[in-house]
Structure formats: structure tokens, C-alpha cells
Enzyme design. Structure first.
Site, mmCIF file in Angstrom:
data_model
loop_
_atom_site.group_PDB
_atom_site.id
_atom_site.type_symbol
_atom_site.label_atom_id
_atom_site.label_comp_id
_atom_site.label_asym_id
_atom_site.label_seq_id
_atom_site.Cartn_x
_atom_site.Cartn_y
_atom_site.Cartn_z
ATOM 1 N N LYS A 35 0.925 -1.055 0.215
ATOM 2 C CA LYS A 35 0.142 0.092 -0.867
ATOM 3 C C LYS A 35 0.361 1.182 -0.030
ATOM 4 O O LYS A 35 0.294 2.373 -0.373
ATOM 5 C CB LYS A 35 -0.968 -0.043 1.143
ATOM 6 C CG LYS A 35 -0.432 -0.052 2.353
ATOM 7 C CD LYS A 35 -1.426 0.057 3.549
ATOM 8 C CE LYS A 35 -0.969 0.171 4.762
ATOM 9 N NZ LYS A 35 -1.236 -0.987 5.820
ATOM 10 N N ARG A 130 -7.220 -0.115 17.338
ATOM 11 C CA ARG A 130 -7.622 0.467 15.640
ATOM 12 C C ARG A 130 -8.961 -1.134 15.488
ATOM 13 O O ARG A 130 -9.792 -1.603 15.827
ATOM 14 C CB ARG A 130 -6.749 0.084 14.826
ATOM 15 C CG ARG A 130 -6.504 1.201 13.900
ATOM 16 C CD ARG A 130 -5.687 0.714 12.515
ATOM 17 N NE ARG A 130 -5.561 -0.292 11.813
ATOM 18 C CZ ARG A 130 -4.558 -0.266 11.405
ATOM 19 N NH1 ARG A 130 -3.520 0.072 10.788
ATOM 20 N NH2 ARG A 130 -4.653 -1.441 10.669
HETATM 21 C C1 PLP Z 1 -0.523 -1.850 6.688
HETATM 22 C C2 PLP Z 1 -1.212 -3.008 7.475
HETATM 23 C C3 PLP Z 1 -0.317 -4.162 7.890
HETATM 24 C C4 PLP Z 1 1.499 -3.495 7.081
HETATM 25 O O1 PLP Z 1 2.621 -2.252 8.701
HETATM 26 P P1 PLP Z 1 3.355 -2.224 8.331
HETATM 27 O O2 PLP Z 1 3.604 -1.378 9.066
HETATM 28 O O3 PLP Z 1 4.528 -1.941 6.930
HETATM 29 O O4 PLP Z 1 4.497 -3.933 8.043
HETATM 30 C C5 PLP Z 1 -1.037 -4.515 8.234
HETATM 31 N N1 PLP Z 1 -1.734 -5.062 8.341
HETATM 32 C C6 PLP Z 1 -2.381 -4.048 8.345
HETATM 33 C C7 PLP Z 1 -3.992 -4.820 8.680
HETATM 34 C C8 PLP Z 1 -2.622 -2.595 7.675
HETATM 35 O O5 PLP Z 1 -3.166 -2.350 7.554
#
Ligand code: PLP
Length: 355
Positions: A35, A130
Site C-alpha cells: 500500500k 484500531r
Molecule cells: C498496513 C498494514 C500492515 C502493514 O504494516 P507495516 O507496518 O507497513 O508492516 C499490516 N496489517 C494491516 C492490517 C495493515 O493495515
């Protein structure tokens, strides 16, 4: 024309291989998260080449882009879905993270309609505040999810570090594992994936504190940036020069270090702070808050100091640099995760993948 952002595909692949080596020792499958680079298909290709098991993204449009490009893997939707995107979800997503029974029932209706089984991972909130069912009510809610038609709950998961900044620990991982064990025993099932977290959870492997039951990590920042912002460190064996930003100098003048006049708020309602260092050589770069966060810009020329940005301008102090910059020259930067997210989202920054 600048600004340009260079994405070094092979460097990202190197990081992915490094993380795969770390995780496979603990039998952890990786979901490589794209992302921060808006689901760039060539980056997905690099992850695939590195042998990453799944690709995760928070937006269906990114998953659609990668699938249409021909990336052939299982795609995980990381942001719990909107009801308004369920039709797209059924078309493009292989594994969905979920935390609402109401949404799950809507996915079920569509799955029945299209004669599909939708795989989901039910998220448990073990403290970060979250997404996820609060851990105290997780068992009941997930057991209800198990009964929903055309839905296969292939596992449970949690996310830490991103909102509350809660650090993944042996304790909160064990909490997830105990919920898994209770549901599996009571219902005589075996979950396929126990998804323990993101980049912030990696130190648990290093410190040998991760319960064996955790067998999936969703890794974005560590693979793409080589950093771990939650724990404020670099990732062992990963490089940080995977993406480089280049911006052009449009003004270069000697100016005082303190503004002249009464100081109010800046363009974003902040009160800027200044230190009096006398007259400095300062450049304006044609890039701004719309494209970057100035605090997340790290000049490759380490004698440059980034001062401040407004929407379209970034001011840097060149006084200490050994280079003789001119108007029209460019300055290159590494970026923090947050800054990279803005740069890749900005339509004004050209993206160039270096093979
Ligand atoms: C963005 C995201 C990740 C990846 O997180 P990083 O800190 O970039 O490794 C993993 N799980 C969810 C649910 C996310 O939204």
C-alpha cells in the site's frame, strides 16, 4: 520534469528475501504489503520473485491493478471492508480481514449469489484500539462468524502499533493464541493462519519471544522501507535506499534564518520555530506538503538540512554542503514511511521503476 520518485525493484526484492529468511525459520508466511507504493504492480512482481506467500493491500483498487497486471498470487485485503465495496471484494479479493458480523453477513449474501466461498481472517483487538473485536468478547463473536454460510474463517489476527502505538509483546501475542486455542478446541477446528501483526512485531522473532502458533506476518514498512517506525529502528539485514525522491531547486539565495515581522501561523496552522544562525544559503524546492512531509525527507547529501514546507514549496539549508548547487539542480532524498506514502499518492510526483 521533477519531482521524480525512483523505485529500485531489486532492492525491494533483496529486502523481501532477507525478511523471508528471517520469517521462514519460524515457519511464518509473509503477506507482502504494497500500500505505501499504491499497489505498484512491478513491486508486487518483486515480492512474488522473492517468494513472498501473499500480497496484502488496504485498497481493492490496488489489488485490482495488480491482478489486472497479471500478478498471480493470493491477495489479502488489509483494511476491513466497506459494505459499499463488497461486489468488488468478491471479484478481486482472496482473503479479507474482517471485524464486523454485519459486514460478514453482507459478504455472505454476495458469496452465495456468485457461488463463491470467501476466506476471511477475523481481527481481534488486543489493545491498540484500531480494528478488531475487543479481546474480551472475541470468542463469542468469532464463533458466530464460523456459522455464516459461504464464509470460511481461515484464521484470526491482530494489528498493533499503528494507532495506539502499542508494542507487540509476548503477552499480547499469547492473548491472541489463547483465543485461537479456545475456539479451536470448542469447535473442533484448526485455523490455517494466525496473523500476528505487521513490521512492529518483527523484534519478537529477534528476541525469540514469538509464540509458535503465530504463522503469518503482514509486512509493508520493513520490506519497502527497511525500517520499523513503531520500534524506531532499522530492520536487520534490510536496506533503506529502496526508493529515492528527486526534487528541483527553483530559488537559491542568501537569507536570514529568522523571518522578519510578527509571526502568526503557517499554511497549516502550525507555529513555525526558528533558530538564529545568521545568514544562510537557502534553496526552495518545487515540492511541498501535498507531496511529502518535510520531517520525513532525508537528504542523500547529509550536510543539507530540511527546514520546512508549505503546500508546494520546501525550504532547505545548503550552507554546510560541500556541493555547489545552482538553480535547476536537483536534490535527492530517502524518505520515511509516512513521507513515502504521500509521495507515492501524489499525482504530481512521477514514478520510475528501476529494474
Ligand atoms: C498496513 C498494514 C500492515 C502493514 O504494516 P507495516 O507496518 O507497513 O508492516 C499490516 N496489517 C494491516 C492490517 C495493515 O493495515
Amino acid at each position: 520534469m521533477y519531482p521524480k520518485m525512483y523505485i529500485y525493484k531489486n532492492r525491494i526484492k533483496e529486502n523481501a528475501i532477507a525478511l523471508k529468511n528471517i520469517c521462514s525459520k519460524k515457519n511464518i508466511k509473509i503477506s507482502g504489503v504494497t500500500k505505501v507504493l499504491c499497489g505498484n504492480p512491478e513491486v508486487a512482481e518483486a515480492l512474488k520473485e522473492a517468494g513472498i506467500d501473499f500480497i496484502g493491500d488496504s485498497r481493492i483498487s490496488n489489488i485490482k491493478k495488480m491482478k489486472n497486471f497479471g500478478i498471480n498470487t493470493e491477495f489479502m485485503l488489509l483494511r476491513i471492508p466497506m459494505i459499499s465495496e463488497i461486489e468488488e471484494l468478491i471479484k478481486y479479493v482472496d482473503i479479507t480481514l474482517i471485524s464486523e458480523l454485519e459486514t460478514l453477513k453482507k459478504i455472505s449474501e454476495q458469496s452465495i449469489k456468485y457461488n463463491k466461498i470467501q476466506k476471511v481472517i477475523y481481527m481481534v483487538d488486543v489493545g491498540d484500539l484500531r480494528e478488531g473485536v475487543w479481546y474480551e468478547s472475541a470468542i463469542n463473536e468469532i464463533e458466530e462468524a464460523l456459522t455464516i454460510k459461504n464464509i470460511k474463517v481461515i484464521g484470526i489476527g491482530t494489528n498493533l502499533g499503528c494507532f495506539g502505538g502499542v508494542i507487540p509483546t509476548k503477552e499480547n501475542m499469547n492473548l491472541l493464541v489463547s483465543i485461537k486455542n479456545k475456539i479451536e478446541e470448542k469447535n473442533n477446528i484448526k485455523f490455517e493462519l494466525i496473523s500476528g501483526g505487521n513490521t512492529a512485531a518483527l523484534p519478537l522473532i529477534e528476541n525469540n519471544e514469538l509464540p509458535n502458533e503465530i504463522n503469518n506476518f503482514r509486512l509493508g514498512e520493513s520490506i519497502i522501507c527497511g525500517t520499523d517506525v513503531t520500534n524506531n529502528k532499522k530492520v536487520l539485514g534490510a536496506r533503506q535506499d529502496t526508493v529515492i525522491l528527486e526534487a528541483e531547486i527553483i530559488e537559491l539565495k542568501e537569507k536570514p534564518s529568522i523571518p522578519v515581522g510578527k509571526i502568526g501561523f503557517d499554511a497549516f496552522g502550525r507555529v513555525p520555530h526558528f533558530e538564529d544562525k545568521g545568514i544562510r544559503t537557502k534553496a526552495i524546492l518545487a515540492i511541498g506538503e501535498q507531496d511529502i512531509s518535510p520531517s520525513g525527507l532525508y537528504p542523500l547529501d547529509e550536510d543539507i538540512e530540511v527546514l520546512h514546507s508549505s503546500s508546494d514549496h520546501t525550504i532547505v539549508d545548503l550552507t554546510n554542503s560541500k556541493n555547489n548547487y545552482k538553480i535547476g539542480d536537483t536534490i535527492k532524498f530517502k524518505m520515511s514511511y509516512g513521507c513515502m506514502l504521500k509521495a507515492s499518492t501524489s499525482q504530481y510526483v512521477e514514478k520510475i521503476v528501476i529494474k
